[in-house]
Scaffold this motif. Sequence first.
Motif, short mmCIF file in Angstrom:
data_model
loop_
_atom_site.label_atom_id
_atom_site.label_comp_id
_atom_site.label_asym_id
_atom_site.label_seq_id
_atom_site.Cartn_x
_atom_site.Cartn_y
_atom_site.Cartn_z
N GLU A 93 0.80 -1.21 0.13
CA GLU A 93 0.07 -0.07 -0.09
C GLU A 93 0.99 1.30 -0.02
O GLU A 93 0.70 2.27 -0.75
CB GLU A 93 -0.94 -0.12 1.16
N THR A 97 0.96 3.97 -3.06
CA THR A 97 0.45 5.30 -2.84
C THR A 97 1.56 6.23 -3.17
O THR A 97 1.53 7.32 -3.79
CB THR A 97 -0.02 5.59 -1.32
N GLN A 100 1.52 6.61 -6.73
CA GLN A 100 0.60 7.61 -7.36
C GLN A 100 0.84 9.09 -6.80
O GLN A 100 0.75 10.00 -7.39
CB GLN A 100 -0.78 7.41 -6.35
N ALA A 116 -2.10 12.43 0.11
CA ALA A 116 -1.85 10.88 0.04
C ALA A 116 -0.58 10.73 0.95
O ALA A 116 -0.70 9.58 1.60
CB ALA A 116 -1.53 10.55 -1.34
N LEU A 120 -0.44 7.86 4.78
CA LEU A 120 0.39 6.90 4.87
C LEU A 120 1.09 6.67 6.64
O LEU A 120 1.90 5.69 6.64
CB LEU A 120 1.55 6.90 3.71
#
Length: 147
Positions: A93, A97, A100, A116, A120
């Motif tokens: 993940e 991310t 992204q 974003a 995290l």
Amino acid sequence: MKNTLRLSLKPNEKIYINGAVIRVDRKVSIELLNDVQFLLEGHVLQPEDASTPLRQLYFIVQVMLMNPQGADEARGMFRQSLPMLLASFEDEEILATLKQVDRMVVEGHVYEALKAIRSLYPLERIALDAGNANGDGPRASVAMGAH
């Protein structure tokens, strides 16, 4: 046409809009009628708080938004830091991310990239704790390089 974004600010709160620092003297609501880069004071990370790899990356991206004159230098630091971060994390993940985030930064969606990265932080804490227990987790200095 873009959606109007309405923000409410408290007295003496700051907002950073396209590199300008604005402080309001009383409670106020403002509407952003076009696409602008902004950051609320509560989301501004101080240098001394950039103590983990993702917080360091956040700080670099934050500079792009808050200091347009230093954005090119910050982009260079981002380009240098991102591959090191991708190599230092195993969590899928986090890796997805970060990819992204890279796309968002390239496309100029800096605010979305910051959001974003913030998302995290809990996963990073888990990864850092596991790495510290094993002695092989990401180091806090990885994003900024060896200083």
